[in-house]
Design an enzyme around this catalytic site. Structure first.
Site, PDB file in Angstrom:
ATOM      1  N   HIS A  30       0.821  -1.228   0.000  1.00  0.00           N
ATOM      2  CA  HIS A  30       0.000   0.000   0.000  1.00  0.00           C
ATOM      3  C   HIS A  30       0.849   1.270   0.000  1.00  0.00           C
ATOM      4  CE1 HIS A  30      -3.742  -2.113   0.374  1.00  0.00           C
ATOM      5  NE2 HIS A  30      -3.421  -2.660   1.530  1.00  0.00           N
ATOM      6  N   ASP A  60      -2.607 -10.551  -2.532  1.00  0.00           N
ATOM      7  CA  ASP A  60      -3.184 -10.030  -1.296  1.00  0.00           C
ATOM      8  C   ASP A  60      -4.640  -9.640  -1.589  1.00  0.00           C
ATOM      9  OD1 ASP A  60      -2.088  -8.613   1.503  1.00  0.00           O
ATOM     10  OD2 ASP A  60      -3.835  -7.603   0.625  1.00  0.00           O
ATOM     11  N   HIS A  81      -6.238  -7.152  -0.748  1.00  0.00           N
ATOM     12  CA  HIS A  81      -6.398  -5.717  -0.996  1.00  0.00           C
ATOM     13  C   HIS A  81      -5.584  -5.307  -2.227  1.00  0.00           C
ATOM     14  CE1 HIS A  81      -6.861  -6.331   3.432  1.00  0.00           C
ATOM     15  NE2 HIS A  81      -7.914  -5.557   3.230  1.00  0.00           N
ATOM     16  N   ASP A 136      -4.520 -12.744   3.201  1.00  0.00           N
ATOM     17  CA  ASP A 136      -5.763 -12.269   3.824  1.00  0.00           C
ATOM     18  C   ASP A 136      -7.001 -12.523   2.963  1.00  0.00           C
ATOM     19  OD1 ASP A 136      -4.704 -10.446   2.046  1.00  0.00           O
ATOM     20  OD2 ASP A 136      -4.698  -8.755   3.448  1.00  0.00           O
TER      21      ASP A 136
HETATM   22 ZN   LIG Z   1      -4.117  -7.093   2.496  1.00  0.00          ZN
END
Ligand SMILES: [Zn+2]
Length: 322
Positions: A138, A175, A177, A256
């Protein structure tokens, strides 16, 4: 030539496992899901499975300012250094905070990727796993967010391009996200193919368009499960990877998307992580001389993370001497 590159290559190079004690010291608020035990449970599960002693263990060096500067402006690196507190917590965004040990952990997490690239490029390791935190995907060029400070995988990929002269690298991000930071850093770099698969809508609430031959974004709704995950990889990632023919594969390995994870609902199983690892290794074998560097990103249910992370490393090891 780096000292690390002068050493002889083994006939059957091992898988490198790179970590650092500082990665267990970085801690945000009590109860924060991005917690120190995350790296410990993966190592412990590898011990339980009897695999730990068959990995080549390395202590992560600190990334240098020059290495970080390939992914982040010097002013941003200075900002992170200046924010590092002597005591207590310094919040950089609502869910990303620095404690006195964070800077050291972040430098080691990025440096792990630099070492991983050097090991794999020199043939001392065929593949590498960086068991590090804080995570990185991120972190944008000039913005810490989503538990991330420096973009570890981007620092590694940039090192492969700039220091080792590679012309094409692929980054596979599974991931749950979107890796908005990695996309921010490489969106305009034709040397990088970025393949992402993520739950949407979900943090960071971005769903940028794909760019043919350069960025393959596969948003999936919550509840999608294994079949949709594997179909997206097969139908969208693999054709792009075959056409791009990367010289090295990087993996942003977040776990995740597992069904047990408390932060998302993509409902994957540990078997899906074995499958995606085998798939990534096969692409690396076809195009990149087997060269693959994987790095821990998310994964917040400790039992699922231990099982999935260890399975990922086990699958990296499975083909390492073939
Ligand atoms: Zn994540």
């Amino acid at each position: 030539m780096d000292k690390t590159l002068d050493e002889p290559r083994g006939a059957n190079p091992p898988v490198a496992f790179i970590s650092h004690a500082a990665c267990r010291l970085h801690q945000m608020s009590p109860g924060h899901p991005e917690q120190p035990a995350r790296v410990s449970v993966i190592a412990e599960e590898l011990r339980t499975r009897g695999l730990h002693d068959f990995l080549a263990h390395y202590e992560a060096p600190r990334a240098t300012d020059d290495q970080l500067a390939r992914a982040h402006p010097a002013t941003y690196v200075e900002y992170i250094r200046a924010k590092a507190p002597a005591a207590g917590l310094e919040a950089l965004d609502p869910d990303t905070a620095m404690c006195p040990d964070t800077l050291e952990a972040a430098l080691r997490a990025a440096g792990a990727n630099v070492l991983a690239v050097d090991l794999v490029m020199s043939g001392r390791a065929r593949r590498a796993f960086c068991n590090v935190r804080p995570p990185g995907h991120h972190a944008e060029r000039s913005r810490a967010m989503g538990f991330c400070f420096f973009n570890n995988v981007a620092v590694g990929a940039a090192h492969a391009l700039e220091r080792h002269g590679l012309e094409r690298v692929a980054i596979l991000d599974f991931d749950v996200h979107l890796g908005n930071g990695t996309e921010d850093i490489f969106r305009d770099d034709a040397r990088v193919l970025l393949c992402s698969l993520y739950q949407y809508p979900l943090y960071p609430d971005m769903n940028p368009p794909s760019v043919p031959g350069r960025i393959v974004n596969c948003p999936l709704p919550g509840g999608s499960g294994s079949e949709a995950f594997r179909a997206a990889v097969t139908q969208h990632w693999l054709p792009a990877l075959e056409a791009f023919a990367p010289q090295m594969i990087f993996v942003s390995a977040g776990f995740d998307a597992h069904a047990s994870d408390p932060l998302a609902e993509l409902e994957l199983t540990t078997d899906d992580y074995a499958w995606i690892t085998d798939t990534a290794c096969a692409v690396a074998d076809r195009h990149a001389g087997g060269r693959l560097v994987s790095t821990l990103e998310g994964g917040y249910d400790l039992a699922a993370l231990a099982a999935s992370g260890a399975t990922h490393v086990e699958r990296l090891m499975a083909g390492a001497t073939s």
